[in-house]
Design an enzyme around this catalytic site. Structure first.
Site, PDB file in Angstrom:
ATOM      1  CE  LYS B  78      -3.769   2.016   2.745  1.00  0.00           C
ATOM      2  NZ  LYS B  78      -4.482   1.898   3.852  1.00  0.00           N
ATOM      3  CB  SER B 153      -7.771   3.765   3.235  1.00  0.00           C
ATOM      4  OG  SER B 153      -6.885   3.228   4.072  1.00  0.00           O
ATOM      5  CB  SER B 177      -8.168   0.954   6.417  1.00  0.00           C
ATOM      6  OG  SER B 177      -8.746   2.218   6.547  1.00  0.00           O
TER       7      SER B 177
END
Lengths: 94, 488, 476
Positions: B78, B153, B177
């Site tokens: 990420k 997210s 997330s």
């Protein structure tokens, strides 16, 4: 509670954000809803409850006082938007 | 080639170790899959194919190393996590040209374990969001239905794993997330206990809430990755000085759930959950019973206050953490700025997206003079009560179980006009971050109405990731496997 | 102006003498090129985290113990949020609600009157970097070498009532910091910084007046002048019926005045909250007891002991204990056998003069305490005269010589042998019969002449006392 666009502007200034009037209006409305929701906490009796700021349960980690470089100045300045190879440069601070 | 990407991480890892396939082949397979799926998916912000192939070649030349648990395994990361000499944007324009010269500690560990990092995945800007629609760069699609969100997210990481672009992806979890996108995309995703994985090199959002964790296809895969990235780090003061159990060993040979007591919180199984979610999760609980688990009701009575508590804490911390993005030392600097004041205001107002600005403003507000006690301090008190709820519940059960999200993945664009609605959807994931306990989401089937993946959460006591991973492994093996995603 | 009472509180920031910074391993060494002592942590890069330097905690606690503070068993770091180019994270990591030390004091003496000044709190925090403003171009240059250097902030109670009391307090505080060896105490270089909060109130009023904060005070002299100016400025305003505005003012040494910073600084709301990246600092009783036992004898105690043990005056004791090295030198000198009072005199006159001329601190002198003691003992024993001792002192100081050996080598020994002197005396008397007769006739002032002649003849080495006695014998 109703939060005014003026109040939002003051807070935005503290956070170094520049919001136009439209954004201030929109934020004010949204913040009203969000803050009102947050205020539901007020209904909860928390007398005598010690605040929990972090889940950490271990003892203070400490470092020995020895100096050791980990990088070069070039690396530090590599991402600088404005530099002369020595300093970070910003517009004159008055 | 496509056979390779259909393998799980542990399967490909074993083939690599036995030299049945080469690291270069594994990387090439992933790159091909990425090429075929990215136009529709947009999960990846930065792909470094050359570097990955070069790394693979170097590994192949040297040969597999016994102690390297992820030797030759291609993974994605990420974009909130610093990877040396690669762009780290956090999905934001304010870091559009930022390249760190340091690896996050979890990346150092992945590399030391022989993993190959293919690139960085898309995310909600600065991890603020539940759909990845807040990214300044792209909207990632859900591989099951490209008109729907992958969750957030860590939407890019979840979509990438679900679409077989890689064998594992690192995500971050501050309020759900990792778990929520895992649920939306039909993968496993685990948020470790706070302090289990070092936060050094993770661009901070909510410092007392953030944790890094893997998204994978199976619980065994998650155990493998977690074993590598977990561990005490002297550079992170919040890193727990604790031994890391061998999670893979803890899972080996687990075949049933005899002796396990599962707690079902009243507050997670009542109103406000879509029928298809309740149905899929209830069926999974039945399966758990048939595997020998005992199910008991528990209560987490302060659940109704969790969302408000979370957002006060997270936004306050974020408003402070994001102050360093000021255009002075790195990142975006507004070219038209003439004065220092303009430099700050224009860089930040142009560089940050609206959701980030909103949270910074609210966070600044709840910390400001006159409001600190009513908001921030009050939230911290409620936080203790929420944590206490879990500790009390764990006196009656070994793991706690409930749906990950009240609903399955929703259409892109549906929730963007109502931030409060978006925040409220975090109701089931958020408490865990406040309490600092470990939790994972596992796929339990497809929704009867929507046909989209449904995820169910397992929470464990502090540092007992083994218990929830083992439960997820056994239960996952007993449930019907999900088909391959239909959307791509 | 006797209508108003001056009330002053002081905030001191002391830079701690650690090897590395408070939250990272960068060196704190002074004088390196810009941004050379910088790493991702102290430059606030994305993803970095702080780790606390153990020695900073020890130094802060010791300062608290040395000033009679309560050292809190739990103290918490807090973020002080504001934007400035020399503050890389956009917040300063400091301590707010729970500082490491509280409720101490420092005792001072001004014009013979003793007074206790309260210390409200001592807390740990990180320093900011430096902004250098360019006159030429429209830019400022940011150097982060100093960012994250450890500081302790020492906040006094508003107990001072005059600029003299402030100076006495600052000197006493600095002496303790230097004695503990945790701070250089150098105001000019910035390792010891002080801001003064000054307010006035009508004599007899209990309530404090509005205060102004004075910054940019770089020497003890400036302390006096800045406060004097500010007191007069505030008094003038109050006399005119104008309110004193609560603000920060900068002292300008060239103009000897203070000017408001208000145009440059908005009202700050620092939004303090506990830093979630750091764990509260917990100190147990055993550690505190150990640190307490490690404290050296502090300036005040040493001063009292010097008076008691060596019979020195308060003034002499204060001068000798002002610097730790000075006090150590004196004690070594006394231990080597020098009379304390004499040693004190020689140190304050001859030694100090030579040190100032050479522009070196006492720790760098080549003339050891044993050497000085040796010289003093030579005088006491009548080996050389005080006058000759003073003459040869510069040479001894410059070369770091053993006085006894030097005197021997140069043949400077005082002649105290009666027989040897007698011939010299007789020779002079014989050579000056007219003066002898005049003296015997009543001109007793000529004694000085005879003594002078004998001194000349003996190259100043005759024992003056003995010369006088012999002359009296022979002149009748």
């Amino acid at each position: 509670m109703t939060i005014s666009p003026d109040a939002v502007a003051k807070v935005a200034k503290l956070a170094k954000l520049r919001l136009d009037d439209a954004k201030l209006e929109r934020f004010a409305g949204q913040m009203d809803d969000i803050l009102a929701y947050m205020e539901t906490l007020g209904a909860l009796d928390t007398t005598g409850v010690e605040p929990l700021y972090s889940p950490v349960g271990h003892a203070t980690p400490l470092r020995a006082d020895t100096a050791a470089p980990t990088c070069t100045r070039d690396q530090i300045l590599a991402n600088a938007p404005a530099t002369d190879g020595q300093f970070f440069i910003v517009p004159k601070i008055v | 080639m496509s056979d390779i990407t259909a393998l799980t991480l542990t399967e490909v890892r074993d083939k690599l170790a036995r030299k049945e396939i080469k690291a270069a082949e594994a990387v090439a397979a992933c790159l091909a899959r990425i090429e075929g799926t990215e136009p529709a998916l947009k999960a990846i912000l930065h792909l470094d194919a050359e570097a990955a192939l070069a790394a693979a070649k170097a590994l192949d030349d040297a040969g597999p190393v016994a102690g390297q648990r992820l030797w030759g395994v291609p993974v994605l990361v990420k974009d909130a996590i610093c990877v040396k000499d690669a762009p780290t944007t956090c999905g934001s324009k304010i870091l559009q040209n930022f390249t760190p010269f340091y690896d996050a500690v979890c990346i150092e560990k992945l590399k030391a374990a022989g993993a190959i990092i293919l690139g960085k995945t898309n995310m909600d800007e600065f991890a603020m969001g539940s759909s990845t629609e807040n990214s300044a760069y792209a909207i990632t699609a859900n591989p099951w239905d490209t008109a729907k969100v992958p969750g957030g997210s860590s939407g890019g990481s979840a979509a990438a794993v679900a679409a077989d672009q890689c064998f594992a992806a690192l995500g971050t979890d501050t309020g759900g997330s990792i778990r929520q996108p895992a649920a939306f995309c039909g993968t496993v995703g685990i948020k470790p206990t706070y302090g289990r994985v070092s936060r050094y090199g993770l661009v901070a959002y909510g410092s007392s809430l953030d944790q890094i964790g893997p998204l994978t296809r199976t619980a065994d895969d998650a155990a493998a990755v977690l074993s590598v990235i977990a561990g005490h780090d002297p550079r992170d003061s919040t890193s727990a000085p604790r031994e890391v159990p061998d999670f893979e060993a803890a899972l080996a040979g687990a075949v049933d759930l005899a002796g396990l007591t599962i707690g079902l919180p009243d507050e997670y199984w009542g109103e406000g959950v879509d029928d298809e979610v309740r149905q899929a999760c209830a069926a999974a609980v039945d399966t758990a019973k048939s595997l020998g688990a005992t199910v008991v009701p528990v209560s987490l009575p302060h659940t109704p206050y969790a969302v408000a508590t979370y957002y006060i804490v997270a936004m306050a911390e974020a408003s402070s953490n994001l102050a360093r993005f000021d255009g002075v030392r790195y990142g975006y600097r507004a070219p038209e700025a003439q004065t220092l004041e303009e430099l700050y205001e224009l860089s930040r107002s142009t560089g940050f997206g609206p959701e980030v600005q909103r949270r910074i403003v609210i966070g600044t507000y709840v910390l400001s003079a006159g409001y600190y006690d009513a908001y921030y301090r009050k939230a911290a008190q409620v936080r203790r009560l929420i944590r206490q709820d879990f500790l009390t519940a764990f006196e009656k059960c070994d793991v706690i179980c409930g749906p990950t999200s009240p609903f399955a993945a929703f259409p892109i664009g549906q929730m963007t006009d109502d931030p409060l609605q978006m925040y409220l959807s975090d109701i089931f994931t958020i408490s865990l971050n406040l309490a600092g306990l470990p939790g994972l989401s596992m796929p339990v089937g497809l929704g009867q109405t929507s046909g989209m993946p449904i995820g169910m959460q397992l929470f464990g006591p502090a540092f007992d990731e083994a218990a929830i991973l083992r439960t997820a492994k056994v239960l996952g093996a007993a449930l019907p496997p999900l088909p391959r995603p239909a959307g791509i | 102006m006797a209508r108003y009472e001056t009330v002053i509180g002081v905030e001191v920031h002391a830079q701690l003498k650690t090897e590395s910074k408070i939250f990272c391993g960068c060196s704190t060494r002074f004088g390196v090129a810009p941004n050379e002592n910088v790493c991702p942590v102290c430059s606030g890069m994305p993803g970095v985290l702080p780790v606390l330097n153990a020695t900073v905690v020890e130094y802060a606690a010791k300062m608290g113990l040395a000033t009679g503070c309560t050292v809190n068993p739990i103290s918490v770091f807090a973020r002080k949020n504001y934007f400035y180019p020399d503050l890389p994270k956009g917040y300063q990591t400091s301590q707010f609600e729970q500082p490491i030390c509280e409720h101490g004091h420092v005792d001072i003496v001004v014009d013979g009157t003793a007074k206790r000044i309260g210390i409200t709190r001592i807390h740990m925090e990180e320093d900011a970097g430096k902004n250098i403003h360019s006159a030429a171009d429209n830019a400022s240059y940011v150097d982060l070498n100093r960012a994250c250097v450890p500081l302790i902030e020492i906040v006094s109670e508003p107990d001072m009532r005059s600029p003299e009391e402030v100076v006495a307090y600052l000197k006493a505080l600095r002496a303790i910091l230097v004695y503990l060896d945790i701070c250089d105490g150098n105001m000019e270089e910035g390792s010891f910084r002080c801001d003064a909060n000054v307010s006035l109130r009508p004599v007899g009023q209990r309530q404090f007046g509005t205060r102004a904060e004075i910054k940019n005070i770089n020497s003890f002299r400036h302390v006096l002048k800045a406060i004097e100016y500010e007191v007069e400025r505030q008094a003038d305003r109050l006399d005119d019926g104008l309110p004193v505005i609560q603000e920060t003012r900068l002292y300008d040494a060239t103009k000897n005045s203070t000017a408001s910073m208000r145009g440059k600084e908005e009202a700050h709301d620092y939004r303090y909250f506990p830093d979630p990246d750091l764990v509260p600092v917990r100190l147990d009783a055993a550690t505190l007891a150990r640190w307490e036992s490690e404290l050296p004898e502090l300036p005040e105690a040493r001063r009292a002991r010097f008076v008691r043990q060596y019979g020195l005056s308060d003034y002499d004791a204060e001068v000798l204990t002002a610097e730790r090295d000075m006090a150590a030198y004196f004690e070594a000198c006394a231990a080597a056998g020098a009379d304390p009072k004499t040693a004190s005199n020689w140190m304050q006159s001859e030694l100090l003069r030579e040190l100032n001329q050479a522009a070196i601190p006492i720790s760098q002198t080549r003339l050891s305490a044993a050497n000085l003691a040796g010289l003093i003992k030579l005088i006491d024993a009548g080996e050389i005269s005080g006058k000759i001792a003073k003459q040869i002192f510069p040479e001894l100081f410059a070369q770091g010589l053993d006085p006894a050996a030097y005197v021997r080598q140069k043949g400077l020994s005082q002649i105290s042998d009666s027989n040897a002197l007698e011939s010299a005396v007789e020779a002079v008397l014989a050579a000056n019969p007219a003066e002898v007769e005049a003296f015997r006739g009543g001109k007793t002032k000529l004694m000085g002449f005879f003594v002078g002649q004998i001194m000349k003849a003996t190259k100043g080495q005759a024992n003056p006392g003995l010369v006088n006695e012999l002359l009296r014998q022979k002149l009748g």
